[in-house]
Motif scaffolding. Structure first.
Motif, PDB file in Angstrom:
ATOM      1  N   HIS A 122      46.254  48.921  40.324  1.00  0.00           N
ATOM      2  CA  HIS A 122      46.135  50.018  41.281  1.00  0.00           C
ATOM      3  C   HIS A 122      44.961  50.934  40.920  1.00  0.00           C
ATOM      4  CE1 HIS A 122      47.373  52.950  44.238  1.00  0.00           C
ATOM      5  NE2 HIS A 122      47.385  53.885  43.298  1.00  0.00           N
ATOM      6  N   GLN A 123      44.839  51.272  39.647  1.00  0.00           N
ATOM      7  CA  GLN A 123      43.756  52.155  39.212  1.00  0.00           C
ATOM      8  C   GLN A 123      42.389  51.495  39.397  1.00  0.00           C
ATOM      9  OE1 GLN A 123      45.046  52.762  35.215  1.00  0.00           O
ATOM     10  NE2 GLN A 123      46.238  54.606  35.695  1.00  0.00           N
ATOM     11  N   ALA A 124      42.308  50.204  39.112  1.00  0.00           N
ATOM     12  CA  ALA A 124      41.044  49.482  39.278  1.00  0.00           C
ATOM     13  C   ALA A 124      40.638  49.427  40.745  1.00  0.00           C
ATOM     14  CB  ALA A 124      41.165  48.069  38.704  1.00  0.00           C
ATOM     15  N   CYS A 125      41.616  49.227  41.626  1.00  0.00           N
ATOM     16  CA  CYS A 125      41.332  49.183  43.061  1.00  0.00           C
ATOM     17  C   CYS A 125      40.874  50.552  43.557  1.00  0.00           C
ATOM     18  CB  CYS A 125      42.558  48.723  43.842  1.00  0.00           C
ATOM     19  SG  CYS A 125      42.976  47.004  43.570  1.00  0.00           S
ATOM     20  N   LEU A 126      41.513  51.604  43.072  1.00  0.00           N
ATOM     21  CA  LEU A 126      41.090  52.956  43.459  1.00  0.00           C
ATOM     22  C   LEU A 126      39.678  53.253  42.955  1.00  0.00           C
ATOM     23  CD1 LEU A 126      44.321  55.106  42.943  1.00  0.00           C
ATOM     24  CD2 LEU A 126      43.268  54.411  45.094  1.00  0.00           C
ATOM     25  N   ALA A 127      39.373  52.836  41.742  1.00  0.00           N
ATOM     26  CA  ALA A 127      38.048  53.095  41.169  1.00  0.00           C
ATOM     27  C   ALA A 127      36.955  52.363  41.956  1.00  0.00           C
ATOM     28  CB  ALA A 127      38.018  52.662  39.709  1.00  0.00           C
ATOM     29  N   ALA A 128      37.260  51.156  42.414  1.00  0.00           N
ATOM     30  CA  ALA A 128      36.269  50.373  43.153  1.00  0.00           C
ATOM     31  C   ALA A 128      36.276  50.703  44.637  1.00  0.00           C
ATOM     32  CB  ALA A 128      36.530  48.882  42.954  1.00  0.00           C
ATOM     33  N   GLY A 129      37.348  51.332  45.114  1.00  0.00           N
ATOM     34  CA  GLY A 129      37.436  51.693  46.524  1.00  0.00           C
ATOM     35  C   GLY A 129      37.794  50.530  47.430  1.00  0.00           C
ATOM     36  N   VAL A 130      38.618  49.610  46.927  1.00  0.00           N
ATOM     37  CA  VAL A 130      39.033  48.443  47.720  1.00  0.00           C
ATOM     38  C   VAL A 130      40.541  48.285  47.629  1.00  0.00           C
ATOM     39  CG1 VAL A 130      36.856  47.207  47.450  1.00  0.00           C
ATOM     40  CG2 VAL A 130      38.650  46.863  45.781  1.00  0.00           C
ATOM     41  N   ASP A 131      41.106  47.510  48.551  1.00  0.00           N
ATOM     42  CA  ASP A 131      42.528  47.204  48.454  1.00  0.00           C
ATOM     43  C   ASP A 131      42.720  46.010  47.517  1.00  0.00           C
ATOM     44  OD1 ASP A 131      41.551  45.217  50.105  1.00  0.00           O
ATOM     45  OD2 ASP A 131      43.290  45.181  51.415  1.00  0.00           O
ATOM     46  N   TYR A 132      43.979  45.740  47.178  1.00  0.00           N
ATOM     47  CA  TYR A 132      44.223  44.730  46.133  1.00  0.00           C
ATOM     48  C   TYR A 132      43.881  43.318  46.588  1.00  0.00           C
ATOM     49  CZ  TYR A 132      48.545  42.935  48.178  1.00  0.00           C
ATOM     50  OH  TYR A 132      49.452  42.335  48.995  1.00  0.00           O
ATOM     51  N   LYS A 133      43.995  43.019  47.884  1.00  0.00           N
ATOM     52  CA  LYS A 133      43.646  41.668  48.345  1.00  0.00           C
ATOM     53  C   LYS A 133      42.144  41.415  48.193  1.00  0.00           C
ATOM     54  CE  LYS A 133      47.373  40.980  51.643  1.00  0.00           C
ATOM     55  NZ  LYS A 133      47.707  40.721  53.034  1.00  0.00           N
ATOM     56  N   ARG A 134      41.351  42.410  48.557  1.00  0.00           N
ATOM     57  CA  ARG A 134      39.909  42.263  48.407  1.00  0.00           C
ATOM     58  C   ARG A 134      39.533  42.217  46.930  1.00  0.00           C
ATOM     59  NH1 ARG A 134      35.203  45.541  51.628  1.00  0.00           N
ATOM     60  NH2 ARG A 134      33.590  44.018  51.174  1.00  0.00           N
ATOM     61  N   ALA A 135      40.226  42.998  46.114  1.00  0.00           N
ATOM     62  CA  ALA A 135      39.964  42.976  44.670  1.00  0.00           C
ATOM     63  C   ALA A 135      40.266  41.597  44.087  1.00  0.00           C
ATOM     64  CB  ALA A 135      40.791  44.048  43.977  1.00  0.00           C
ATOM     65  N   ARG A 136      41.353  40.976  44.540  1.00  0.00           N
ATOM     66  CA  ARG A 136      41.681  39.626  44.058  1.00  0.00           C
ATOM     67  C   ARG A 136      40.600  38.629  44.471  1.00  0.00           C
ATOM     68  NH1 ARG A 136      47.462  38.867  46.344  1.00  0.00           N
ATOM     69  NH2 ARG A 136      46.625  36.785  46.556  1.00  0.00           N
ATOM     70  N   LEU A 137      40.076  38.756  45.700  1.00  0.00           N
ATOM     71  CA  LEU A 137      39.010  37.876  46.157  1.00  0.00           C
ATOM     72  C   LEU A 137      37.746  38.072  45.322  1.00  0.00           C
ATOM     73  CD1 LEU A 137      37.795  35.875  48.215  1.00  0.00           C
ATOM     74  CD2 LEU A 137      37.309  37.835  49.672  1.00  0.00           C
ATOM     75  N   ILE A 138      37.394  39.315  45.070  1.00  0.00           N
ATOM     76  CA  ILE A 138      36.204  39.621  44.261  1.00  0.00           C
ATOM     77  C   ILE A 138      36.357  39.052  42.853  1.00  0.00           C
ATOM     78  CG2 ILE A 138      34.906  41.502  43.184  1.00  0.00           C
ATOM     79  CD1 ILE A 138      35.497  43.142  45.750  1.00  0.00           C
ATOM     80  N   ALA A 139      37.536  39.220  42.271  1.00  0.00           N
ATOM     81  CA  ALA A 139      37.777  38.700  40.920  1.00  0.00           C
ATOM     82  C   ALA A 139      37.681  37.180  40.892  1.00  0.00           C
ATOM     83  CB  ALA A 139      39.142  39.156  40.421  1.00  0.00           C
ATOM     84  N   ARG A 140      38.246  36.513  41.895  1.00  0.00           N
ATOM     85  CA  ARG A 140      38.192  35.051  41.947  1.00  0.00           C
ATOM     86  C   ARG A 140      36.757  34.560  42.120  1.00  0.00           C
ATOM     87  NH1 ARG A 140      41.502  33.891  46.198  1.00  0.00           N
ATOM     88  NH2 ARG A 140      39.772  33.695  47.620  1.00  0.00           N
ATOM     89  N   GLU A 141      35.977  35.227  42.979  1.00  0.00           N
ATOM     90  CA  GLU A 141      34.599  34.804  43.214  1.00  0.00           C
ATOM     91  C   GLU A 141      33.708  35.030  42.001  1.00  0.00           C
ATOM     92  OE1 GLU A 141      34.131  35.561  48.024  1.00  0.00           O
ATOM     93  OE2 GLU A 141      33.480  37.110  46.632  1.00  0.00           O
ATOM     94  N   ASN A 142      34.005  36.054  41.207  1.00  0.00           N
ATOM     95  CA  ASN A 142      33.146  36.399  40.077  1.00  0.00           C
ATOM     96  C   ASN A 142      33.704  35.981  38.725  1.00  0.00           C
ATOM     97  OD1 ASN A 142      30.811  38.029  41.263  1.00  0.00           O
ATOM     98  ND2 ASN A 142      32.594  38.877  42.292  1.00  0.00           N
ATOM     99  N   GLY A 143      34.842  35.311  38.727  1.00  0.00           N
ATOM    100  CA  GLY A 143      35.353  34.693  37.518  1.00  0.00           C
ATOM    101  C   GLY A 143      35.939  35.623  36.473  1.00  0.00           C
TER     102      GLY A 143
END
Length: 104
Positions: A76-97
């Motif tokens: 939750h804190q990481a998503c708030l810091a990046a300004g994205v929701d958790y689904k988009r954060a999961r996609l970003i993490a998967r794409e960037n390894g």
């Protein structure tokens, strides 16, 4: 010429294809069986212009998200810091390894 039948263009195409196949197999090459659903290129994207723009935006967000995750922030804190929701954060993490922390 008048009165002379024209040759069928399909026959010349088929003859050319047969010559190419003889040359291919004559050089010792073999047919490869590729499993259904296997592609050689992309990982779930269509490759259009719009999806490339979206990917570029996600690539801009990725360093901030990775930094928050590496500092020990919760999901939750990481998503708030990046300004994205958790689904988009999961996609970003998967794409960037990199791996996101699990949700408590």
């Amino acid at each position: 010429m008048i009165g002379v039948p024209m040759p069928d263009p399909r026959d010349s195409i088929i003859a050319n294809l047969n010559e190419q196949m003889k040359a291919f197999f004559g050089d010792g090459n073999e047919v490869q069986q590729i499993a259904q659903g296997v592609s050689g290129e992309k990982a779930g994207t269509y490759g259009g212009g719009h999806s490339n723009k979206l990917r570029a935006e996600r690539d801009k967000i990725a360093p901030k998200l990775k930094q928050a995750v590496d500092s020990g922030a919760s999901l939750h804190q990481a998503c708030l810091a990046a300004g994205v929701d958790y689904k988009r954060a999961r996609l970003i993490a998967r794409e960037n390894g990199f791996k996101l922390p699990s949700n408590p």
